[in-house]
Design a protein around this motif. Sequence first.
Motif, PDB file in Angstrom:
ATOM      1  N   VAL A 244       0.835  -1.208   0.000  1.00 24.94           N
ATOM      2  CA  VAL A 244       0.000   0.000   0.000  1.00 24.94           C
ATOM      3  C   VAL A 244       0.866   1.253   0.000  1.00 24.94           C
ATOM      4  O   VAL A 244       0.604   2.212  -0.741  1.00 24.94           O
ATOM      5  CB  VAL A 244      -0.949  -0.010   1.216  1.00 24.94           C
ATOM      6  N   MET A 245       1.926   1.248   0.815  1.00 29.66           N
ATOM      7  CA  MET A 245       2.806   2.414   0.881  1.00 29.66           C
ATOM      8  C   MET A 245       3.517   2.635  -0.452  1.00 29.66           C
ATOM      9  O   MET A 245       3.760   3.775  -0.852  1.00 29.66           O
ATOM     10  CB  MET A 245       3.837   2.221   1.992  1.00 29.66           C
ATOM     11  N   ALA A 246       3.849   1.557  -1.140  1.00 23.89           N
ATOM     12  CA  ALA A 246       4.513   1.693  -2.444  1.00 23.89           C
ATOM     13  C   ALA A 246       3.580   2.333  -3.462  1.00 23.89           C
ATOM     14  O   ALA A 246       3.968   3.250  -4.197  1.00 23.89           O
ATOM     15  CB  ALA A 246       4.976   0.321  -2.934  1.00 23.89           C
ATOM     16  N   LEU A 247       2.329   1.867  -3.522  1.00 23.85           N
ATOM     17  CA  LEU A 247       1.378   2.428  -4.488  1.00 23.85           C
ATOM     18  C   LEU A 247       1.023   3.869  -4.127  1.00 23.85           C
ATOM     19  O   LEU A 247       0.939   4.734  -5.011  1.00 23.85           O
ATOM     20  CB  LEU A 247       0.122   1.557  -4.544  1.00 23.85           C
ATOM     21  N   ALA A 248       0.835   4.140  -2.830  1.00 24.68           N
ATOM     22  CA  ALA A 248       0.570   5.524  -2.407  1.00 24.68           C
ATOM     23  C   ALA A 248       1.776   6.407  -2.704  1.00 24.68           C
ATOM     24  O   ALA A 248       1.634   7.550  -3.151  1.00 24.68           O
ATOM     25  CB  ALA A 248       0.240   5.563  -0.909  1.00 24.68           C
ATOM     26  N   GLY A 249       2.971   5.867  -2.478  1.00 27.76           N
ATOM     27  CA  GLY A 249       4.183   6.638  -2.749  1.00 27.76           C
ATOM     28  C   GLY A 249       4.337   6.994  -4.203  1.00 27.76           C
ATOM     29  O   GLY A 249       4.813   8.088  -4.539  1.00 27.76           O
ATOM     30  N   HIS A 250       3.928   6.089  -5.097  1.00 32.13           N
ATOM     31  CA  HIS A 250       4.004   6.401  -6.536  1.00 32.13           C
ATOM     32  C   HIS A 250       3.159   7.623  -6.879  1.00 32.13           C
ATOM     33  O   HIS A 250       3.580   8.482  -7.655  1.00 32.13           O
ATOM     34  CB  HIS A 250       3.525   5.202  -7.354  1.00 32.13           C
ATOM     35  N   HIS A 251       1.984   7.709  -6.293  1.00 29.99           N
ATOM     36  CA  HIS A 251       1.064   8.793  -6.647  1.00 29.99           C
ATOM     37  C   HIS A 251       1.539  10.153  -6.146  1.00 29.99           C
ATOM     38  O   HIS A 251       1.023  11.182  -6.599  1.00 29.99           O
ATOM     39  CB  HIS A 251      -0.331   8.489  -6.108  1.00 29.99           C
ATOM     40  N   VAL A 252       2.493  10.175  -5.208  1.00 29.52           N
ATOM     41  CA  VAL A 252       3.027  11.459  -4.732  1.00 29.52           C
ATOM     42  C   VAL A 252       4.524  11.575  -5.016  1.00 29.52           C
ATOM     43  O   VAL A 252       5.216  12.395  -4.417  1.00 29.52           O
ATOM     44  CB  VAL A 252       2.756  11.651  -3.223  1.00 29.52           C
ATOM     45  N   ASP A 253       5.030  10.739  -5.939  1.00 33.16           N
ATOM     46  CA  ASP A 253       6.438  10.796  -6.353  1.00 33.16           C
ATOM     47  C   ASP A 253       7.405  10.599  -5.197  1.00 33.16           C
ATOM     48  O   ASP A 253       8.397  11.323  -5.067  1.00 33.16           O
ATOM     49  CB  ASP A 253       6.742  12.131  -7.059  1.00 33.16           C
ATOM     50  N   ALA A 278      -6.938 -18.572   6.943  1.00 34.21           N
ATOM     51  CA  ALA A 278      -7.517 -18.044   5.706  1.00 34.21           C
ATOM     52  C   ALA A 278      -7.315 -16.544   5.583  1.00 34.21           C
ATOM     53  O   ALA A 278      -7.135 -16.034   4.475  1.00 34.21           O
ATOM     54  CB  ALA A 278      -9.006 -18.380   5.651  1.00 34.21           C
ATOM     55  N   GLU A 279      -7.314 -15.831   6.705  1.00 36.86           N
ATOM     56  CA  GLU A 279      -7.155 -14.375   6.647  1.00 36.86           C
ATOM     57  C   GLU A 279      -5.816 -13.997   6.051  1.00 36.86           C
ATOM     58  O   GLU A 279      -5.705 -13.010   5.331  1.00 36.86           O
ATOM     59  CB  GLU A 279      -7.304 -13.794   8.057  1.00 36.86           C
ATOM     60  N   ASN A 280      -4.768 -14.793   6.344  1.00 35.04           N
ATOM     61  CA  ASN A 280      -3.467 -14.537   5.730  1.00 35.04           C
ATOM     62  C   ASN A 280      -3.530 -14.693   4.220  1.00 35.04           C
ATOM     63  O   ASN A 280      -2.894 -13.946   3.473  1.00 35.04           O
ATOM     64  CB  ASN A 280      -2.425 -15.508   6.300  1.00 35.04           C
ATOM     65  N   ILE A 281      -4.286 -15.668   3.752  1.00 32.42           N
ATOM     66  CA  ILE A 281      -4.413 -15.907   2.319  1.00 32.42           C
ATOM     67  C   ILE A 281      -5.046 -14.704   1.637  1.00 32.42           C
ATOM     68  O   ILE A 281      -4.588 -14.236   0.601  1.00 32.42           O
ATOM     69  CB  ILE A 281      -5.253 -17.178   2.069  1.00 32.42           C
ATOM     70  N   TYR A 282      -6.108 -14.182   2.236  1.00 28.96           N
ATOM     71  CA  TYR A 282      -6.790 -13.031   1.637  1.00 28.96           C
ATOM     72  C   TYR A 282      -5.881 -11.804   1.615  1.00 28.96           C
ATOM     73  O   TYR A 282      -5.904 -11.021   0.664  1.00 28.96           O
ATOM     74  CB  TYR A 282      -8.079 -12.732   2.407  1.00 28.96           C
ATOM     75  N   SER A 283      -5.080 -11.636   2.673  1.00 26.52           N
ATOM     76  CA  SER A 283      -4.142 -10.508   2.705  1.00 26.52           C
ATOM     77  C   SER A 283      -3.063 -10.678   1.640  1.00 26.52           C
ATOM     78  O   SER A 283      -2.612  -9.700   1.043  1.00 26.52           O
ATOM     79  CB  SER A 283      -3.502 -10.393   4.095  1.00 26.52           C
ATOM     80  N   MET A 284      -2.635 -11.914   1.399  1.00 25.50           N
ATOM     81  CA  MET A 284      -1.656 -12.159   0.343  1.00 25.50           C
ATOM     82  C   MET A 284      -2.241 -11.850  -1.029  1.00 25.50           C
ATOM     83  O   MET A 284      -1.575 -11.262  -1.891  1.00 25.50           O
ATOM     84  CB  MET A 284      -1.180 -13.615   0.399  1.00 25.50           C
ATOM     85  N   LEU A 285      -3.504 -12.223  -1.248  1.00 24.88           N
ATOM     86  CA  LEU A 285      -4.156 -11.886  -2.519  1.00 24.88           C
ATOM     87  C   LEU A 285      -4.281 -10.372  -2.668  1.00 24.88           C
ATOM     88  O   LEU A 285      -4.073  -9.822  -3.757  1.00 24.88           O
ATOM     89  CB  LEU A 285      -5.534 -12.542  -2.585  1.00 24.88           C
ATOM     90  N   ASP A 286      -4.642  -9.697  -1.581  1.00 22.24           N
ATOM     91  CA  ASP A 286      -4.690  -8.225  -1.604  1.00 22.24           C
ATOM     92  C   ASP A 286      -3.342  -7.653  -2.042  1.00 22.24           C
ATOM     93  O   ASP A 286      -3.274  -6.734  -2.873  1.00 22.24           O
ATOM     94  CB  ASP A 286      -5.034  -7.674  -0.216  1.00 22.24           C
ATOM     95  N   THR A 287      -2.276  -8.202  -1.475  1.00 16.99           N
ATOM     96  CA  THR A 287      -0.932  -7.697  -1.776  1.00 16.99           C
ATOM     97  C   THR A 287      -0.578  -7.925  -3.239  1.00 16.99           C
ATOM     98  O   THR A 287      -0.030  -7.037  -3.896  1.00 16.99           O
ATOM     99  CB  THR A 287       0.101  -8.389  -0.864  1.00 16.99           C
ATOM    100  N   PHE A 292       0.364  -5.735  -8.550  1.00 21.01           N
ATOM    101  CA  PHE A 292       0.050  -5.753  -9.978  1.00 21.01           C
ATOM    102  C   PHE A 292      -0.342  -4.352 -10.445  1.00 21.01           C
ATOM    103  O   PHE A 292       0.132  -3.863 -11.483  1.00 21.01           O
ATOM    104  CB  PHE A 292      -1.081  -6.743 -10.255  1.00 21.01           C
ATOM    105  N   SER A 293      -1.211  -3.712  -9.673  1.00 19.56           N
ATOM    106  CA  SER A 293      -1.633  -2.349 -10.011  1.00 19.56           C
ATOM    107  C   SER A 293      -0.453  -1.388  -9.986  1.00 19.56           C
ATOM    108  O   SER A 293      -0.346  -0.498 -10.832  1.00 19.56           O
ATOM    109  CB  SER A 293      -2.713  -1.884  -9.037  1.00 19.56           C
ATOM    110  N   LEU A 294       0.453  -1.577  -9.023  1.00 18.68           N
ATOM    111  CA  LEU A 294       1.650  -0.736  -8.961  1.00 18.68           C
ATOM    112  C   LEU A 294       2.498  -0.910 -10.221  1.00 18.68           C
ATOM    113  O   LEU A 294       3.008   0.069 -10.776  1.00 18.68           O
ATOM    114  CB  LEU A 294       2.469  -1.095  -7.725  1.00 18.68           C
ATOM    115  N   TRP A 304       3.747 -10.035 -15.848  1.00 21.99           N
ATOM    116  CA  TRP A 304       2.435 -10.237 -15.242  1.00 21.99           C
ATOM    117  C   TRP A 304       2.214 -11.679 -14.807  1.00 21.99           C
ATOM    118  O   TRP A 304       1.528 -11.926 -13.804  1.00 21.99           O
ATOM    119  CB  TRP A 304       1.342  -9.803 -16.222  1.00 21.99           C
ATOM    120  N   SER A 305       2.741 -12.633 -15.565  1.00 22.21           N
ATOM    121  CA  SER A 305       2.505 -14.038 -15.240  1.00 22.21           C
ATOM    122  C   SER A 305       3.041 -14.393 -13.850  1.00 22.21           C
ATOM    123  O   SER A 305       2.527 -15.309 -13.204  1.00 22.21           O
ATOM    124  CB  SER A 305       3.143 -14.943 -16.296  1.00 22.21           C
ATOM    125  N   THR A 306       4.060 -13.680 -13.390  1.00 21.79           N
ATOM    126  CA  THR A 306       4.586 -13.936 -12.052  1.00 21.79           C
ATOM    127  C   THR A 306       3.512 -13.706 -10.992  1.00 21.79           C
ATOM    128  O   THR A 306       3.362 -14.500 -10.050  1.00 21.79           O
ATOM    129  CB  THR A 306       5.791 -13.025 -11.767  1.00 21.79           C
TER     130      THR A 306
END
Length: 582
Positions: A244-253, A278-287, A292-294, A304-306
């Motif tokens: 999250v910090m990486a993607l937020a950081g991109h938007h503010v250079d 299971a909660e760890n799995i969902y957090s990993m998918l979130d990450t 990917f979006s970053l 992308w295949s990675t």
Amino acid sequence: MPTKQLSWQPGFSLSRKPVRRSAPRRNRKQQFEFVVEDPVRDHRASHSPSVTTFTHSGSLANSSRKHSVILDEHRPYSQGEAVEENGPSIDTSLWASSGESLIRNEESPDVETIDGTTKPRLYLCNSKDQFASSCSPESTTDRQLQIFDESNVGLGTSHDRSSQVAATGPSPAAVSALINIPWSPSTSVPPTIEYSSISQRFKPILSRYNKEFCTIPLTFDLQINPFRYRTNLDPEPIFLVHAVMALAGHHVDSTLTLNHRHAALKLLRQSLNTYTNAENIYSMLDTIIILFSLDETQSALGNWSTHFIGAYGLLEACGGIKALAISTRVEAQIGILTWWDAITSLLSREDCVFPYAYFEAVLSNQNTQEWDFFGLCGCPTSLVKIVMQVARLSVERRKSSSTPDVVFDTTVISEIEQSLEFWHHVPAATAFRDEECMQQDRDIMHCSEAWRNCLLLYIFRVFQWEPGSSIPTRILYRARVIVDHVVSCRDATMMSRQALLPLFFAGCELRDRSTRTEIVKFCSVWNERTRYHMFSSTIPLLEEVWAEQEAKGFENVWWGQVVDKQHTSESCRPLQMRLCFG
């Protein structure tokens, strides 16, 4: 006593100048300034003074600097308690605490001391954190994310410290604590405040991310947004916070965006083999989704295949799609991953990573009240289903073209083409409730029509066209219709940005210069407004297609040749690089 005057003597010369006398060295008394202040710096300190200064004299050889020591009045210090010293300058724009996940080297980030999940403990921050926390979240998040570039170690601004000084004297406890503070000339001691969790420490950044940045990839915000950071996680996965910090950081250079990305990837890899619930799995998918979006913010070309292989392997390790408990959030997570997978496959004409069964499972369980495919990617669910089918058929077509003994059966693709010819947008029940609902429904129609015509262009080029044959006018017409639909979407909603792939296919079919210029303009505007550079990286691909068509003839060149060449030129990389316009 008569006053002495200095006057200019005309007879003075260098030969008569007085001799300088040498003076014996002596130790000079040095003054030190001690500041006692509240741990939360109020930028309105001039109205509510909370800081006290007093001086202490001492001898210090070979030094002429004045040093400040900050003491927290609200935190009880025992005799001889050491105050935490300032470490090297860190990116407080992303507030990477030295106690958790400080990454100082982009190439080889040191994350060995970072836990996979946070443990109950106290988080310390310096005076920059304190200053930022006293301001409103909207105005200070930019400051918190960018403040690392400031050279000032204190507040990161040019605020006058004198406005924070009060006239009251220090308490006896403060004096006692100051006397016993270990001190060296090379260190300055910041004030500290304590946080009970990492989400509390980063709350302004995470709040802005959830409010603004996480909605940019979507057509419009959804109740279930797979990009949104969940604040109710306990414990909080550090790899997700880094993503999250990486993607937020991109938007503010931010200068440390890549560092956070490296940290997120490394910690994610470590956690893939150690998940416990299971909660760890969902957090990993979130990450994975956020990373990917970053990567899309950097270019349309990526490995992308990675991401797909990692997410698919994680789900399979949990028993696969049939054994996994499908919640609404998991539906949205798998939905966006299978969409990206199919779009990448469309361009490369290579196998998808996710089996079609994953998409079917999502369709059978989809809760359209909380999310839908149009909200995720700007393509209606009925057309997304066709995208999934055509992507897999294109792989069979490519294999058959390279193997003389294999004949591709065109029956299925002909049926799909026929269904697309008769497909039309069905207005929502609320389309005529008011003007805004009507306008939004028309935008949805235009974006959907762009995707419908895009699929018809794709079917012609991949399944029907032969190199050297002329292009029918009906195909050129569909290309022009795509551009018209994209232009017709309202600029304020920017819904048309979800039609990047249709616009790319249309641009590869049209020779009109003004239309080409319009397409390039759209890509540039989307790139500037979203900060997703996959839009700008589309322009050189279009220009290469146009240049090839000019040199070799329009009938002899199509977009697949340029895409394949792009993939081949990147074959020397250890990871497979592919294009994605999703």
